[in-house]
Motif scaffolding. Structure first.
Motif, short mmCIF file in Angstrom:
data_model
loop_
_atom_site.label_atom_id
_atom_site.label_comp_id
_atom_site.label_asym_id
_atom_site.label_seq_id
_atom_site.Cartn_x
_atom_site.Cartn_y
_atom_site.Cartn_z
N MET A 1 0.84 -1.18 0.00
CA MET A 1 0.00 0.00 0.00
C MET A 1 0.88 1.23 0.00
O MET A 1 1.28 1.72 1.02
CB MET A 1 -0.91 -0.02 1.23
CG MET A 1 -1.97 -1.08 1.17
SD MET A 1 -2.97 -1.11 2.65
CE MET A 1 -1.81 -1.87 3.75
N LYS A 3 2.06 4.92 -0.35
CA LYS A 3 1.53 6.24 -0.12
C LYS A 3 2.50 7.26 -0.64
O LYS A 3 3.61 7.33 -0.19
CB LYS A 3 1.30 6.47 1.37
CG LYS A 3 0.81 7.86 1.66
CD LYS A 3 -0.31 7.79 2.64
CE LYS A 3 -0.81 9.16 2.97
NZ LYS A 3 -1.21 9.89 1.82
N VAL A 9 -2.18 11.68 4.59
CA VAL A 9 -3.49 11.31 5.11
C VAL A 9 -4.05 12.40 5.99
O VAL A 9 -5.24 12.65 6.04
CB VAL A 9 -3.40 9.97 5.87
CG1 VAL A 9 -4.66 9.71 6.66
CG2 VAL A 9 -3.16 8.83 4.91
N THR A 29 4.68 3.42 2.21
CA THR A 29 3.57 2.48 2.33
C THR A 29 2.48 3.13 3.16
O THR A 29 2.67 4.20 3.74
CB THR A 29 4.02 1.19 3.04
OG1 THR A 29 4.38 1.49 4.39
CG2 THR A 29 5.21 0.54 2.34
N ASP A 30 1.35 2.46 3.24
CA ASP A 30 0.31 2.92 4.13
C ASP A 30 0.73 2.60 5.56
O ASP A 30 1.74 1.93 5.79
CB ASP A 30 -1.02 2.23 3.79
CG ASP A 30 -2.21 3.01 4.28
OD1 ASP A 30 -2.03 4.04 4.96
OD2 ASP A 30 -3.34 2.59 3.99
N TRP A 31 -0.03 3.07 6.52
CA TRP A 31 0.25 2.76 7.92
C TRP A 31 -0.22 1.35 8.25
O TRP A 31 -1.28 0.93 7.79
CB TRP A 31 -0.46 3.75 8.84
CG TRP A 31 0.09 5.14 8.79
CD1 TRP A 31 -0.43 6.19 8.10
CD2 TRP A 31 1.25 5.64 9.46
NE1 TRP A 31 0.33 7.31 8.29
CE2 TRP A 31 1.37 7.01 9.13
CE3 TRP A 31 2.19 5.06 10.31
CZ2 TRP A 31 2.39 7.80 9.61
CZ3 TRP A 31 3.22 5.85 10.80
CH2 TRP A 31 3.31 7.22 10.45
N LYS A 56 2.60 -5.51 -0.20
CA LYS A 56 2.32 -4.12 0.15
C LYS A 56 3.48 -3.40 0.80
O LYS A 56 3.37 -2.23 1.15
CB LYS A 56 1.07 -4.05 1.04
CG LYS A 56 -0.17 -4.53 0.30
CD LYS A 56 -1.40 -4.54 1.17
CE LYS A 56 -2.61 -5.02 0.39
NZ LYS A 56 -3.82 -5.08 1.22
N ARG A 108 4.99 2.77 9.13
CA ARG A 108 4.98 2.73 7.67
C ARG A 108 6.43 2.77 7.20
O ARG A 108 7.33 3.12 7.97
CB ARG A 108 4.20 3.92 7.08
CG ARG A 108 4.77 5.29 7.38
CD ARG A 108 3.99 6.37 6.68
NE ARG A 108 4.54 7.70 6.94
CZ ARG A 108 4.17 8.81 6.31
NH1 ARG A 108 3.21 8.76 5.39
NH2 ARG A 108 4.74 9.96 6.60
N PHE A 157 -4.71 2.73 -0.51
CA PHE A 157 -4.76 3.64 0.63
C PHE A 157 -6.19 3.93 1.02
O PHE A 157 -7.12 3.69 0.26
CB PHE A 157 -4.10 4.99 0.30
CG PHE A 157 -2.80 4.87 -0.41
CD1 PHE A 157 -1.71 4.30 0.21
CD2 PHE A 157 -2.66 5.32 -1.70
CE1 PHE A 157 -0.51 4.17 -0.43
CE2 PHE A 157 -1.45 5.20 -2.36
CZ PHE A 157 -0.37 4.63 -1.73
N GLU A 159 -8.35 7.22 3.15
CA GLU A 159 -8.32 8.52 3.83
C GLU A 159 -9.68 8.72 4.50
O GLU A 159 -10.72 8.49 3.88
CB GLU A 159 -8.05 9.65 2.84
CG GLU A 159 -7.93 11.01 3.50
CD GLU A 159 -7.59 12.13 2.51
OE1 GLU A 159 -7.32 13.24 2.98
OE2 GLU A 159 -7.61 11.88 1.31
N ASN A 181 -7.82 1.12 7.71
CA ASN A 181 -6.91 0.55 6.73
C ASN A 181 -7.68 0.24 5.45
O ASN A 181 -8.91 0.08 5.48
CB ASN A 181 -6.22 -0.70 7.27
CG ASN A 181 -7.18 -1.82 7.59
OD1 ASN A 181 -7.74 -2.45 6.69
ND2 ASN A 181 -7.41 -2.07 8.88
N PRO A 182 -6.99 0.16 4.31
CA PRO A 182 -7.68 -0.02 3.03
C PRO A 182 -8.20 -1.44 2.81
O PRO A 182 -8.87 -1.69 1.81
CB PRO A 182 -6.60 0.33 2.00
CG PRO A 182 -5.33 0.06 2.69
CD PRO A 182 -5.56 0.41 4.13
#
Length: 211
Positions: A1, A3, A9, A29-31, A56, A108, A157, A159, A181-182
């Motif tokens: 993921m 970012k 975000v 990456t995403d968190w 990811k 992340r 991601f 938001e 989370n996505p």
């Protein structure tokens, strides 16, 4: 993921559109928040995160970023950290703390540009639930069922901001967020709040522009 650095975000200031392209040569990456500190501590290890989030996280992360789930830096918490690097990930052990136990952390990782792909396109905002019941449940499965074809199969991601005109980022409202989370979507439960009240939120998802 992944970012992109140009999309924070917590910003909540990007223009609202059904498909918004965001490009940058550096990316994060995403968190991830896989563990809670109720046991021996908070273990956000890279090996476990990779296992639970296949594809990811890049093979050789450049940096690690650590925050509590409420947005505090490690320094602000006063916790003693056992490990925080791009090889192991993050570990906080309760036994090593002299005052308060480990906080609940999320992490992340930054990756080299080849892992960033060709950009991220954002969906429109979705607000399917109001917090008048047990909380605000903007879960991905329900959103997909109610909006067929509007969300890609594997969002990169997510938001979440308040549904009012201020569009305050979820992590800045003070609410304790149960899920963000996505893969799952977003959930704020009243039972997790000291006030027994959640704000009303809306969410959108970042998808590969090719979807």
């Amino acid at each position: 993921m992944i970012k992109l650095l140009s999309i924070a975000v917590i910003a909540g200031l990007l223009a609202e559109s059904n498909q918004q392209l965001a490009n940058n040569s550096e990316c994060w990456t995403d968190w991830f928040d896989r563990d809670d500190p109720s046991g021996s501590g908070d273990w956000e290890t890279l090996s476990s995160l990779r296992s639970e989030n296949p594809g990811k996280i890049c093979s050789n992360p450049v940096q690690i970023d650590v925050r509590t789930t409420t947005g505090l830096t490690v320094a602000a918490t006063g916790n003693v950290v056992f490990r925080a690097d791009t090889t192991t990930g993050f570990v906080c052990k309760n036994v090593e703390q002299t005052t308060t136990p480990c906080h609940d952390y999320r992490v992340r990782f930054s990756c080299n540009p080849p892992f960033c792909g060709g950009g991220v396109c954002w969906t429109k905002w979705f607000d399917r639930d109001n917090p008048s019941g047990t909380g605000d449940w903007e879960v991905l499965s329900s959103l997909r069922a109610e909006n067929p074809g509007d969300i890609c199969a594997y969002p990169l991601f997510i938001e979440a901001v308040t549904a009012d005109a201020s569009m305050t980022p979820a992590i800045m409202t003070g609410d304790n967020i149960y899920a963000y989370n996505p893969t799952t979507g977003f959930v704020c439960r009243k039972t997790d709040q000291a006030s027994n009240v959640c704000r009303d939120y809306k969410v959108r998802f970042g998808c590969p522009c090719s979807y």
